[in-house]
Write an enzyme that holds these catalytic residues in place. Sequence first.
Site, mmCIF file in Angstrom:
data_model
loop_
_atom_site.group_PDB
_atom_site.id
_atom_site.type_symbol
_atom_site.label_atom_id
_atom_site.label_comp_id
_atom_site.label_asym_id
_atom_site.label_seq_id
_atom_site.Cartn_x
_atom_site.Cartn_y
_atom_site.Cartn_z
ATOM 1 N N LYS A 74 0.833 -1.205 0.000
ATOM 2 C CA LYS A 74 0.000 0.000 0.000
ATOM 3 C C LYS A 74 0.864 1.250 0.000
ATOM 4 O O LYS A 74 0.596 2.216 -0.719
ATOM 5 C CB LYS A 74 -0.916 0.002 1.230
ATOM 6 C CG LYS A 74 -2.008 -1.044 1.215
ATOM 7 C CD LYS A 74 -2.723 -1.099 2.553
ATOM 8 C CE LYS A 74 -3.784 -2.200 2.570
ATOM 9 N NZ LYS A 74 -4.384 -2.390 3.899
ATOM 10 N N GLN B 60 -5.163 -1.905 9.768
ATOM 11 C CA GLN B 60 -4.850 -3.205 9.169
ATOM 12 C C GLN B 60 -5.292 -4.352 10.070
ATOM 13 O O GLN B 60 -5.030 -4.373 11.261
ATOM 14 C CB GLN B 60 -3.342 -3.303 8.906
ATOM 15 C CG GLN B 60 -2.915 -4.576 8.222
ATOM 16 C CD GLN B 60 -3.524 -4.750 6.845
ATOM 17 O OE1 GLN B 60 -3.584 -3.811 6.065
ATOM 18 N NE2 GLN B 60 -3.990 -5.947 6.544
ATOM 19 N N ASP C 249 -11.556 1.735 3.736
ATOM 20 C CA ASP C 249 -11.556 0.270 3.660
ATOM 21 C C ASP C 249 -12.985 -0.274 3.586
ATOM 22 O O ASP C 249 -13.200 -1.419 3.189
ATOM 23 C CB ASP C 249 -10.839 -0.321 4.876
ATOM 24 C CG ASP C 249 -9.692 -1.250 4.481
ATOM 25 O OD1 ASP C 249 -9.484 -1.449 3.275
ATOM 26 O OD2 ASP C 249 -9.013 -1.765 5.368
#
Length: 293
Positions: free
Chosen positions: A53, A97, A120
């Site tokens: 990322k 994450q 997300d």
Amino acid sequence: MSAIIIDGKITAAKIQEKVRKRTAALKEKGIVPCLAVILAGEDPASVSYVTSKKKALEEIGMEDREIRLPGSVSEAELLGLIASLNADPKVHGILVQHPFPRHMDEERIFSAVNPDKDVDGFSLASAGNLALGRPGFIPGTPFGIVHLLRDYQIPIAGRHVVILGRSNIVGKPMANLLVRRELNATVTVCHTGTPDPAVFTRQADIIIAAAGKPGLVTADMVKPGAAVIDVGMNRVPDASKKKGYRLCGDTDYEGLLEIAGWITKVPGGVGPMTVAMLTQNVADAAEDIHTLP
């Protein structure tokens, strides 16, 4: 017949080029798109994903605000950090994450992120918007799969899509996305409670394998000409490899080449799309618009 190989790297590059131009235009207005990435712990797969990322953001010209925390960090500390990022006007997207350390409540962490920064798409608000067909951020993997299907001109509307797996990350949001009127697919979701998934996959025009089980989908489970999207990323022991393992998906790739109409590569299929769609969501957040399929 030999299947058309769906190369996610090519499609992802097209998306990232568009995002790069949008990022440059925002910078001319004094806005630097910024994604805050929080990683708690040292899960190898998570570290690898965060690194990919970071690279993608830097190539596009976005700011990557990476925050690494020890696995022992308390849930209260993490929630406090998220609250501060929610309040920071220079941060446009927040990504926590997963998987999280075991002592944390995943749902509480995801839902602490401001929906306007939830690039997300995993918070309760984002999941609800997706299920109800309202504008909002869509998780990168399902969103990327739709873009792959469109880029390869694989029909979706009116087609029967069978999804293998019901995770909150891929299976469920994928189903909710495909049944929206904008896409109009007929969807069947198979999971560990489905006695014989092959009964359904043999009827499918599109199979999306996201069960996390190597080689799950074999040639006898696929209708000739069907599109097979392999979301799996499994490590299988392989002494011939330097690292002692090889990566494979949830399908018997070689066995499907002569029966499927289209099939994704693993790696190099869905993975690059997940990251590309994340960057698009960050651009949307910086422009203060809400994502639609």
